[in-house]
Design a protein around this motif. Structure first.
Motif, short mmCIF file in Angstrom:
data_model
loop_
_atom_site.label_atom_id
_atom_site.label_comp_id
_atom_site.label_asym_id
_atom_site.label_seq_id
_atom_site.Cartn_x
_atom_site.Cartn_y
_atom_site.Cartn_z
N GLY A 175 -4.90 -97.00 -15.28
CA GLY A 175 -4.16 -98.21 -15.35
C GLY A 175 -2.55 -97.87 -15.75
N GLY A 176 -2.32 -96.42 -16.11
CA GLY A 176 -1.22 -96.32 -16.63
C GLY A 176 -0.30 -95.39 -15.42
N ALA A 177 0.55 -94.36 -15.81
CA ALA A 177 1.16 -93.70 -14.89
C ALA A 177 1.42 -92.04 -15.52
CB ALA A 177 2.59 -94.25 -14.78
N VAL A 178 1.21 -91.21 -14.35
CA VAL A 178 1.53 -89.72 -14.73
C VAL A 178 2.78 -89.47 -14.11
CG1 VAL A 178 0.56 -87.39 -15.17
CG2 VAL A 178 -0.91 -89.53 -15.27
N TYR A 179 3.76 -88.88 -14.63
CA TYR A 179 4.95 -88.21 -13.96
C TYR A 179 4.67 -86.74 -14.05
CZ TYR A 179 6.84 -93.06 -14.56
OH TYR A 179 7.20 -94.18 -14.25
N ALA A 180 4.27 -86.24 -12.91
CA ALA A 180 4.07 -84.72 -13.03
C ALA A 180 5.02 -84.04 -12.42
CB ALA A 180 2.66 -84.69 -11.98
N VAL A 181 5.75 -82.98 -13.35
CA VAL A 181 6.74 -82.28 -12.85
C VAL A 181 6.23 -80.91 -12.69
CG1 VAL A 181 9.10 -81.45 -14.05
CG2 VAL A 181 8.46 -83.72 -14.25
N GLU A 182 6.78 -80.26 -11.62
CA GLU A 182 6.63 -78.80 -11.59
C GLU A 182 7.68 -78.31 -10.67
OE1 GLU A 182 3.97 -76.39 -11.97
OE2 GLU A 182 5.57 -75.18 -10.92
N LEU A 223 -4.38 -90.46 -25.63
CA LEU A 223 -4.34 -91.18 -24.09
C LEU A 223 -5.16 -92.16 -24.17
CD1 LEU A 223 -4.26 -87.80 -21.94
CD2 LEU A 223 -2.44 -89.19 -22.59
N GLY A 224 -4.88 -93.19 -23.28
CA GLY A 224 -5.71 -94.62 -23.21
C GLY A 224 -5.46 -94.92 -21.83
N GLN A 225 -6.13 -96.04 -21.50
CA GLN A 225 -6.07 -96.34 -20.04
C GLN A 225 -4.77 -96.77 -19.60
OE1 GLN A 225 -8.73 -99.71 -19.45
NE2 GLN A 225 -8.02 -99.78 -17.35
N ASP A 226 -3.94 -97.32 -20.53
CA ASP A 226 -2.64 -97.85 -19.84
C ASP A 226 -1.45 -96.91 -20.28
OD1 ASP A 226 -3.72 -99.98 -18.73
OD2 ASP A 226 -3.65 -101.18 -20.52
N SER A 227 -1.94 -95.74 -20.67
CA SER A 227 -0.79 -94.90 -21.17
C SER A 227 0.16 -94.32 -20.39
CB SER A 227 -1.29 -93.35 -21.93
OG SER A 227 -1.98 -93.65 -22.92
N LYS A 228 1.39 -93.89 -20.48
CA LYS A 228 2.41 -93.38 -19.58
C LYS A 228 2.40 -92.07 -20.04
CE LYS A 228 3.76 -97.61 -17.83
NZ LYS A 228 2.52 -98.39 -18.56
N VAL A 229 2.53 -91.01 -19.24
CA VAL A 229 2.48 -89.67 -19.53
C VAL A 229 3.41 -88.96 -18.66
CG1 VAL A 229 1.27 -87.50 -19.76
CG2 VAL A 229 0.03 -89.80 -19.94
N LEU A 230 4.52 -88.06 -19.44
CA LEU A 230 5.17 -86.97 -18.65
C LEU A 230 4.65 -85.80 -18.76
CD1 LEU A 230 7.75 -86.19 -17.20
CD2 LEU A 230 8.81 -86.37 -19.52
N TYR A 231 4.23 -85.26 -17.67
CA TYR A 231 3.33 -84.04 -17.73
C TYR A 231 4.22 -82.93 -17.22
CZ TYR A 231 -0.74 -80.98 -17.22
OH TYR A 231 -1.50 -79.95 -17.25
N LEU A 232 4.65 -81.91 -18.05
CA LEU A 232 5.62 -80.84 -17.58
C LEU A 232 4.95 -79.58 -17.28
CD1 LEU A 232 8.36 -81.41 -20.32
CD2 LEU A 232 8.34 -82.45 -18.00
N GLY A 233 4.71 -78.88 -16.10
CA GLY A 233 4.22 -77.76 -15.62
C GLY A 233 2.88 -78.38 -15.00
N ALA A 234 2.88 -79.04 -14.13
CA ALA A 234 1.73 -79.65 -13.44
C ALA A 234 1.00 -78.61 -12.50
CB ALA A 234 2.19 -81.01 -12.58
N ALA A 235 1.53 -77.52 -12.22
CA ALA A 235 1.01 -76.52 -11.49
C ALA A 235 0.29 -77.30 -10.23
CB ALA A 235 0.00 -75.78 -12.31
N SER A 236 -0.91 -76.71 -9.82
CA SER A 236 -1.65 -77.37 -8.61
C SER A 236 -2.64 -78.43 -9.14
CB SER A 236 -2.45 -76.40 -8.04
OG SER A 236 -2.78 -74.96 -8.70
N GLY A 237 -2.46 -78.93 -10.40
CA GLY A 237 -3.05 -80.22 -10.67
C GLY A 237 -4.55 -80.17 -11.10
N THR A 238 -4.93 -79.26 -11.88
CA THR A 238 -6.29 -79.20 -12.11
C THR A 238 -6.43 -80.02 -13.43
OG1 THR A 238 -6.29 -76.90 -11.74
CG2 THR A 238 -7.93 -77.63 -13.51
N THR A 239 -5.38 -79.92 -14.39
CA THR A 239 -5.31 -80.72 -15.71
C THR A 239 -4.83 -82.32 -15.26
OG1 THR A 239 -5.19 -78.76 -16.83
CG2 THR A 239 -4.57 -81.01 -18.13
#
Ligand SMILES: C[S@@+](CC[C@H](N)C(=O)[O-])C[C@H]1O[C@@H](n2cnc3c(N)ncnc32)[C@H](O)[C@@H]1O
Lengths: 338, 227
Positions: free
Chosen positions: B93-100, B67-83
């Motif tokens: 400076g990137g983006a996180v798509y948090a699927v839950e 992971l770096g400053q501009d990474s785009k991440v698809l996060y599966l199982g975001a739960a309440s968002g701790t991680t």
């Protein structure tokens, strides 16, 4: 090829290049509603690996990458909020009420015991407990105030309990009043569950009783999930601990789900219970599906269940010779022989 | 004087009395799950509890974190968002798509998301990735922690649609969610095998380590797409 993105409709050439685009206005609510309508993917789903961000920048919807993220952030947030406010369906409301009821019951029990212990020092002979004790203390406070027409008058006058001074009396009365209002709350929640169940699951309510029906929905997670369970699962719902043990250690599979509190089952002799439980579970499953899909009350479901249970009773009048299966005995401590 | 050491881009080890894993707070002043805020030389850091985050544990188990400053991440199982909150810090400076898919968890997630503009919450079933095809762009990393029996398949389906060809899959496998009775080691071997050959695309495993002592019976996996 036409393609739907959250920010607009795009026309894609053979080579994957965007030929034309029709970006929407930047109204967050409109975009959120549109995004929700695109969740049923049909035609227009972007091809795998399609770069939405570049397309949005190219068509001028967003002026910069930061703006793209800002807008997308607001739109996804708004869409998620809309989904959540719609997620509290009637069966979810019942589940919340069932959970609240469990909490109220537990609290009422703990506080009642506390009151019993506490007031016992002042009137040990009362013989009251729970709701009756709470009402009594809230009404009279000290046993000196018990009215002559009250059945406890004689006992109160001759009690060996300590004198309740005004200062302590006030405290105890207030405490008892709180306990009373917990019992009132319990009644209110039960009435809520009963009438809601009548509305959203009339058949389940009819066959299981509203409280058992509500608990089944609660443990399943929703009416829809309950309706999707095979009846063999409905039979063991609520036996989770036993079920887990069964999976881990190959202990006998549990037969006592919460449906065993059903009067048709728990008033039957032990050798009929397994069979009756199966029949009840099958009909409850049917009832849940009827509730989910038609919502109409079908009184004949209850008649059919009664008939089936009668038949089981007639065909199994005597206990079988062999020992009952260990899962069916209330105190099945001994291991089954191999 | 507190000491700040960079472990990986955007991930720090801070020594202040004791050692803390930390990320730089993207929403200064706000905590997410009761973690500590440490102010050092004008920057605010949030401590990161590896016992409450499988990704945090992976950092301490010396996984390379792609992971770096501009990474785009698809996060599966975001739960309440701790991680998720820490990932949002890292890819500032990137983006996180948090699927839950649990509305209850999403409610908590929404309240933390409010001040993080790189975070895009999606209430959906990760097993049906087409549902969010109109929202999610190609990503550098798919992170998955769904604790589901079919997690390998979920990972493959999402990677097929969203993972860039040079991207990475980070995965946490919980043995008990696959099979409550089986031996965890066996479960891990089976799951790795599934990732390597059962679905399309297939993965090449780069690192696989258990997450003891931070998480019992969990395996962390770093993988990339098989050529
Ligand atoms: C172990 S928790 C994740 C914890 C989180 N990664 C963290 O460290 O803060 C697993 C989550 O995955 C969610 N989940 C399970 N299956 C899912 C699916 N098919 N789609 C989306 N979310 C799912 C569950 O609701 C749960 O919140």
């Amino acid at each position: 090829m036409k393609l739907e993105a959250w920010f607009g409709t795009l026309d894609l050439g053979e080579d994957g290049k965007v030929l034309a685009s029709d970006p929407f206005s930047k109204n967050v609510r409109e975009l959120a509603l549109r995004s929700l309508s695109l969740r049923e993917p049909g035609k227009g789903i972007p091809p795998a690996g399609f770069d939405l961000r570049s397309a949005a920048l190219a068509c001028g919807f967003a002026g910069s990458s930061e703006e793209y993220d800002s807008l997308l952030h607001e739109v996804t947030l708004d869409a998620a909020k809309l989904q959540i406010s719609g997620a509290l369906t009637p069966d979810q409301r019942i589940i919340l009420a069932v959970e609240a009821l469990d909490d109220v019951n537990e609290t009422a029990n703990v506080l009642s015991e506390r009151l019993s212990e506490w007031y016992g020092g002042y009137f040990p002979e009362s013989g009251l407990s729970g709701k009756a004790l709470a009402r009594f203390v809230a009404k009279y406070g000290s046993r000196k105030n018990v009215a002559p027409e009250d059945p406890l008058y004689a006992k109160a006058s001759n009690s060996m309990g300590a004198e309740l001074e005004a200062f302590d009396e006030e405290l105890l009365k207030g405490f008892a009043t709180s306990v009373c209002s917990l019992y009132d709350r319990r009644k209110q929640i039960e009435a809520y569950i009963e009438s809601s169940m009548e509305n959203i699951a009339p058949n389940l309510s009819l066959l299981a009783g509203p409280m058992l029906g509500a608990r089944l929905i609660s443990i399943a997670g929703s009416l829809e999930k309950l309706a999707a369970f095979p009846s063999s699962t409905i039979q063991v719902i609520g036996a989770n601990k036993a079920l887990f043990k069964h999976l881990r250690s190959r202990a006998p599979s549990p037969k006592h789900g919460i449906i065993f509190s059903h009067p048709l089952i728990n008033t039957s002799p032990w050798w009929q219970r397994g069979k009756i439980a199966r029949a009840v579970a099958a009909k409850l499953s049917l009832a849940a599906r009827t509730d989910l899909y038609s919502g109409e009350k079908v009184p004949s479901l209850a008649e059919k269940l009664d008939a089936k249970v009668q038949q089981i009773r007639l065909m199994n009048p005597e206990p079988p010779r062999k020992k009952p299966e260990s899962g069916l005995k209330p105190k099945g401590k001994k291991k089954r022989r191999q | 004087m507190p000491e700040v050491k960079t472990l990986s881009e955007g991930i720090f080890e801070i020594t202040k009395g004791k050692k803390y894993l930390a990320t730089k707070n993207l929403a200064p002043g706000m905590t997410v799950y009761g973690e500590k805020l440490l102010s050092i030389e004008g920057s605010e850091y949030r401590t990161w509890d590896p016992r409450r985050s499988k990704l945090g544990a992976m950092v301490l188990k010396k996984f390379r974190i792609p992971l770096g400053q501009d990474s785009k991440v698809l996060y599966l199982g975001a739960a309440s968002g701790t991680t998720v909150s820490h990932v949002s810090d890292i890819v500032s400076g990137g983006a996180v798509y948090a699927v839950e898919f649990s509305p209850r968890s999403m409610r908590d997630l929404i309240s933390l998301v409010a001040r993080r503009r790189n975070l895009h919450p999606i209430l959906a079933d990760a097993g049906k990735p087409n549902i969010y095809a109109h929202l999610v762009e190609p990503v550098d990393v798919v992170f998955q922690d769904v604790a589901q029996p079919n997690q390998a398949e979920i990972a493959a389906r999402n990677a097929a649609r969203y993972l860039k060809s040079d991207g990475y899959l980070l995965l946490a496998i919980k043995a008990r969610s696959i099979d409550t009775a089986a031996n965890p080691k066996q479960v891990f071997r089976d799951e790795i095998k599934k990732l390597e050959e059962a679905f399309e695309p297939k993965f090449e495993i780069l690192t696989a380590r258990d997450l003891n002592p931070y998480h019992e019976d969990h395996l962390g996996v770093l993988a990339k797409l098989k050529e």
